[in-house]
Design a protein around this motif. Structure first.
Motif, PDB file in Angstrom:
ATOM      1  N   THR A  10       6.506  -1.582   3.021  1.00 28.60           N
ATOM      2  CA  THR A  10       6.067  -0.319   3.156  1.00 28.60           C
ATOM      3  C   THR A  10       7.137   0.642   2.770  1.00 28.60           C
ATOM      4  OG1 THR A  10       5.683  -1.419   5.233  1.00 28.60           O
ATOM      5  CG2 THR A  10       5.025   0.873   5.098  1.00 28.60           C
ATOM      6  N   ASN A  11       8.495   0.460   3.132  1.00 30.27           N
ATOM      7  CA  ASN A  11       9.441   1.446   2.580  1.00 30.27           C
ATOM      8  C   ASN A  11      10.651   0.815   2.036  1.00 30.27           C
ATOM      9  OD1 ASN A  11       8.547   3.947   3.988  1.00 30.27           O
ATOM     10  ND2 ASN A  11       8.840   2.680   5.845  1.00 30.27           N
ATOM     11  N   GLY A 199       3.358  -4.363  10.593  1.00 28.07           N
ATOM     12  CA  GLY A 199       2.808  -2.936  11.315  1.00 28.07           C
ATOM     13  C   GLY A 199       1.557  -2.517  11.113  1.00 28.07           C
ATOM     14  N   GLU A 200       1.176  -2.717   9.597  1.00 24.85           N
ATOM     15  CA  GLU A 200       0.048  -2.239   9.435  1.00 24.85           C
ATOM     16  C   GLU A 200      -1.347  -2.802  10.048  1.00 24.85           C
ATOM     17  OE1 GLU A 200       0.568  -2.767   5.073  1.00 24.85           O
ATOM     18  OE2 GLU A 200       2.387  -1.413   5.627  1.00 24.85           O
ATOM     19  N   GLU A 234      -2.015   5.926  12.250  1.00 32.17           N
ATOM     20  CA  GLU A 234      -0.368   5.417  11.919  1.00 32.17           C
ATOM     21  C   GLU A 234       0.170   6.607  13.048  1.00 32.17           C
ATOM     22  OE1 GLU A 234       1.076   3.341  10.194  1.00 32.17           O
ATOM     23  OE2 GLU A 234       3.233   4.362  10.487  1.00 32.17           O
ATOM     24  N   LYS A 237      -0.177   5.398  16.673  1.00 33.19           N
ATOM     25  CA  LYS A 237       0.443   4.296  16.806  1.00 33.19           C
ATOM     26  C   LYS A 237       1.724   4.483  17.112  1.00 33.19           C
ATOM     27  CE  LYS A 237       2.165   1.707  13.717  1.00 33.19           C
ATOM     28  NZ  LYS A 237       2.366   0.939  12.312  1.00 33.19           N
ATOM     29  N   CYS A 238       2.441   5.189  16.408  1.00 32.78           N
ATOM     30  CA  CYS A 238       3.959   5.658  16.632  1.00 32.78           C
ATOM     31  C   CYS A 238       4.206   6.284  18.000  1.00 32.78           C
ATOM     32  CB  CYS A 238       4.498   6.191  15.456  1.00 32.78           C
ATOM     33  SG  CYS A 238       4.504   5.332  14.001  1.00 32.78           S
ATOM     34  N   GLY A 302      12.901  -4.182  11.137  1.00 31.53           N
ATOM     35  CA  GLY A 302      11.569  -4.015  10.631  1.00 31.53           C
ATOM     36  C   GLY A 302      11.018  -2.660  11.594  1.00 31.53           C
ATOM     37  N   ALA A 304       8.212  -1.890  12.455  1.00 31.82           N
ATOM     38  CA  ALA A 304       7.219  -1.997  13.722  1.00 31.82           C
ATOM     39  C   ALA A 304       7.863  -2.648  14.855  1.00 31.82           C
ATOM     40  CB  ALA A 304       6.099  -3.071  13.076  1.00 31.82           C
ATOM     41  N   ARG A 306       9.653  -1.081  16.426  1.00 28.17           N
ATOM     42  CA  ARG A 306       9.795   0.160  17.527  1.00 28.17           C
ATOM     43  C   ARG A 306       8.537   0.121  18.353  1.00 28.17           C
ATOM     44  NH1 ARG A 306      11.516   3.230  13.250  1.00 28.17           N
ATOM     45  NH2 ARG A 306      13.792   3.567  13.156  1.00 28.17           N
ATOM     46  N   LEU A 307       7.649  -0.750  18.245  1.00 29.84           N
ATOM     47  CA  LEU A 307       6.430  -0.523  19.110  1.00 29.84           C
ATOM     48  C   LEU A 307       6.618  -1.319  20.611  1.00 29.84           C
ATOM     49  CD1 LEU A 307       3.453  -1.816  16.683  1.00 29.84           C
ATOM     50  CD2 LEU A 307       3.296   0.150  18.265  1.00 29.84           C
TER      51      LEU A 307
HETATM   52  P1  AMP Z   1       9.326  -1.580   7.385  1.00 29.26           P
HETATM   53  O1  AMP Z   1       8.432  -2.217   6.434  1.00 29.26           O
HETATM   54  O2  AMP Z   1      10.245  -2.314   8.175  1.00 29.26           O
HETATM   55  O3  AMP Z   1       9.658  -0.178   6.777  1.00 29.26           O
HETATM   56  O4  AMP Z   1       8.256  -1.050   8.820  1.00 29.26           O
HETATM   57  C1  AMP Z   1       7.278  -0.154   8.475  1.00 29.26           C
HETATM   58  C2  AMP Z   1       6.078  -0.464   9.604  1.00 29.26           C
HETATM   59  O5  AMP Z   1       6.834   0.126  10.896  1.00 29.26           O
HETATM   60  C3  AMP Z   1       4.941   0.298   9.544  1.00 29.26           C
HETATM   61  O6  AMP Z   1       3.833  -0.329   9.494  1.00 29.26           O
HETATM   62  C4  AMP Z   1       5.161   1.547  10.496  1.00 29.26           C
HETATM   63  O7  AMP Z   1       3.943   2.030  10.773  1.00 29.26           O
HETATM   64  C5  AMP Z   1       6.094   0.787  11.372  1.00 29.26           C
HETATM   65  N1  AMP Z   1       6.753   1.967  12.125  1.00 29.26           N
HETATM   66  C6  AMP Z   1       7.732   2.981  11.958  1.00 29.26           C
HETATM   67  N2  AMP Z   1       8.174   3.333  12.853  1.00 29.26           N
HETATM   68  C7  AMP Z   1       7.234   3.187  14.012  1.00 29.26           C
HETATM   69  C8  AMP Z   1       7.439   3.460  15.472  1.00 29.26           C
HETATM   70  N3  AMP Z   1       8.247   4.359  15.978  1.00 29.26           N
HETATM   71  N4  AMP Z   1       6.531   2.806  16.174  1.00 29.26           N
HETATM   72  C9  AMP Z   1       5.647   2.041  15.818  1.00 29.26           C
HETATM   73  N5  AMP Z   1       5.722   1.584  14.514  1.00 29.26           N
HETATM   74  C10 AMP Z   1       6.500   2.122  13.523  1.00 29.26           C
END
Ligand code: AMP
Length: 561
Positions: A10-11, A199-200, A234, A237-238, A302, A304, A306-307
């Motif tokens: 994702t990032n 996370g997706e 999204e 969810k956050c 990662g 996700a 944070r959920l």
């Molecule tokens: P990464 O691949 O590690 O960058 O993770 C990205 C994933 O983390 C994506 O699916 C985002 O939606 C999820 N994500 C980022 N911040 C949060 C948050 N505060 N709560 C829930 N999911 C998050």
């Protein structure tokens, strides 16, 4: 300068090791995270990161994302009618990161340590390496993401022997790794994971829950509406981790729909995903020969993780609170930068011995006698098994299968299937043996696999002592300089934008999207500000551009729901 890069699904992030230790380098927009999203328009203009993501709802056919999932496969993405391989798209992300680092550090960046999921097999690692080469980066060392996390957490500095579990739930991949620290050696004991969970999927659950409550069907939505729904899902969810419920909005056929979603409802809807998470946790522990209660610490990495639904689930599972001292998005990149510093033999970095595991089984093809006189060929014989700590060396003795057999052929394979044909062919060796009745002659096949993915195969005839050797380099598929040059020339029609104007491009992409979504007065207002900004851009006067950009940005912030 060698940098560390976390090339995420994702990032992506880039980090370096400076005077105060490992640090993330901000991108051209001043942010730490660059979305791993690429867009190419009809004229060959390339957009990377946030700007590319903004283009998603208006120009879905020009945007690719989550291509890390297809790394090392034959899959191609079509952007504005042209074909791209996952490593080519990744190279465009890496190139942007490299440029950002060079601008920030004021020096050339020529080499990188790139992190890869521990679960990536050889093909996927090679594709990642090629992506680096296409971006003009030498990639001599890759680090598995959990190892990078453990290094960033400084786990190797502990005084007593400890067992860790690194739980990595990113946007599109899930990895669990069991690491053990003893006598100052940090060892990956086992890895397991799922390349298609992240996370997706949790965003999708939110989107579906919304539709269910609003009594709508996904099939009934246009592609643009689906993109919009996911964007709102999204956001919801956050936010759901912060309170007992969230309000989610969705602009559907010119009407803003609103639904309240409670934490309980969402948690229930996520049950299936949470059950899927449990499997690799169990598998990695079983492979490491450990129980849940043997784990001293759990690290979360990662985005996700944070959920709250994920955290609560893990607390119930492990009966302990995970270690979340570090930002879960940045840990891996920082670990990669530390590894880069170790590679450069920087004095400030404590020498740490990292071992890794082989994430796949290496073996050979054999003939099996399943009943007296009845043979079945094409069977796979494992030599170095998955999750063996590397460097490793194992020997397997194989016997001749037929009377008067004159040679033995050793096919070198990678994979987990019982059948040779289903595993990946890496190479082969042939050696002469003295004639005789079947089973009298034997060869010792030794596989030695090291941390740089170098596999050495030695075949020795037991009776004559004759030896044949073959070295299979993890990077044997590495493109030659000419090949890289040729591929780069093929991609030369792409127009990489100068990084200075990224902010302007992002504002325009976002404004364009919101203009399409808006109606009536809102639309007119947006149009006024966009026109003013475009006029300033045409004039080329810096202060004017900045002022009208800020004004437009303010309106966008106000109006974006
Ligand atoms: P990464 O691949 O590690 O960058 O993770 C990205 C994933 O983390 C994506 O699916 C985002 O939606 C999820 N994500 C980022 N911040 C949060 C948050 N505060 N709560 C829930 N999911 C998050």
């Amino acid at each position: 300068m060698i940098v560390g890069i976390d090339l995420g699904t994702t990032n992506s992030l880039i980090a370096y090791f400076g005077e105060d230790g490992a640090k993330i380098i901000p991108n051209r927009l001043g942010k730490h995270l660059t979305p791993s999203v690429v867009s190419v328009d009809g004229d060959g203009n390339v957009y990377v990161g946030e700007t590319a993501r903004e283009r998603m709802s208006l120009y879905p056919d020009s945007v690719a994302q989550a291509f890390k999932r297809s790394m090392g496969t034959e899959r191609e993405y079509i952007l504005s009618g042209k074909h791209y391989r996952p490593e080519e798209l990744s190279s465009l992300v890496l190139r942007a990161l490299k440029e950002d680092a060079e601008a920030y550090l004021g020096e050339e960046v020529t080499e990188a340590v790139i992190s890869v999921p521990a679960y990536f097999d050889d093909k996927r690692r090679k594709a990642t390496k090629r992506a680096g080469e296409l971006a003009g980066l030498k990639v001599e060392r890759m680090i598995s993401e959990p190892t990078a996390a453990a290094v960033a957490y400084g786990l190797y500095d502990k005084t007593r022997d400890t067992r860790f579990l690194v739980f990595d739930l990113g946007g599109g991949t899930f990895d669990v790794s069991v690491l053990e620290l003893y006598h100052n050696i940090l060892e990956v004991r086992a890895v397991a994971g799922d390349n298609y969970l992240g996370g997706e999927d949790f965003t999708e659950v939110m989107a579906k829950l919304f539709l269910q409550k609003a009594k709508l069907q996904m099939q009934g939505l246009t592609q643009k509406e689906q993109v919009r729904l996911y964007r709102q899902a999204e956001v919801a969810k956050c936010a759901i981790s912060d309170g007992p419920q969230v309000k989610m909005h969705f602009l559907y056929r010119e009407e803003t729909l609103e639904q309240e979603i409670t934490y309980r409802e969402y948690e229930e809807a996520c049950e299936e995903l949470l059950a899927k998470i449990r499997e690799p946790v169990k598998k990695s522990l079983a492979d490491a020969g450990l129980k849940l209660s043997d784990i001293d610490e759990v690290l979360l990495i990662g985005g996700a993780t944070r959920l709250s639904v994920v955290r609560d689930f893990l607390i119930r599972l492990f009966r302990k609170f995970p270690d979340t001292r570090m930002n879960p998005d940045e840990t891996v990149a920082l670990g990669a930068a530390l590894q880069a510093a170790m590679k450069e033999r920087r004095e400030e970095v404590k020498e740490v011995i990292l071992t890794d595991v082989c994430s796949f089984t290496l073996g050979t093809e054999v003939v099996v006698e399943y009943e007296e006189g009845k043979f079945e060929d094409g069977r796979f014989c494992p030599i170095i098994e998955r999750n063996t700590v590397i460097p490793a060396s194992h020997t397997e003795r194989l016997y001749t299968a037929r009377d008067n057999q004159e040679q033995v052929r050793v096919r070198i394979l990678q994979g987990e299937s019982r059948f040779a044909r289903n595993n990946l062919f890496l190479g082969e060796l042939e050696i002469q043996v003295p004639k005789g009745p079947k089973g009298r002659e034997a060869v010792d096949v030794t596989y030695t696999y090291d941390i740089n993915a170098l596999l050495e195969v030695e075949v020795k005839v037991v009776s004559t002592g004759e030896i044949q050797k073959l070295i299979i380099k993890g990077d044997s598929n590495q493109m030659t300089e000419e090949e890289v040059k040729r591929r780069m020339e093929e991609l030369a029609y792409l127009k990489i934008q100068p990084r200075d104007y990224e902010e302007n491009r992002l504002v325009l992409a976002r404004a364009e999207r919101m203009y399409e979504e808006a109606l009536g007065e809102r639309r007119k207002k947006l149009d006024r500000y966009i026109t003013a900004f475009e006029a300033a851009l045409k004039k080329g006067d810096h202060d004017g551009i900045r002022e009208s950009r800020e004004a437009l940005n303010e309106v966008l912030e106000e109006e974006d729901e």
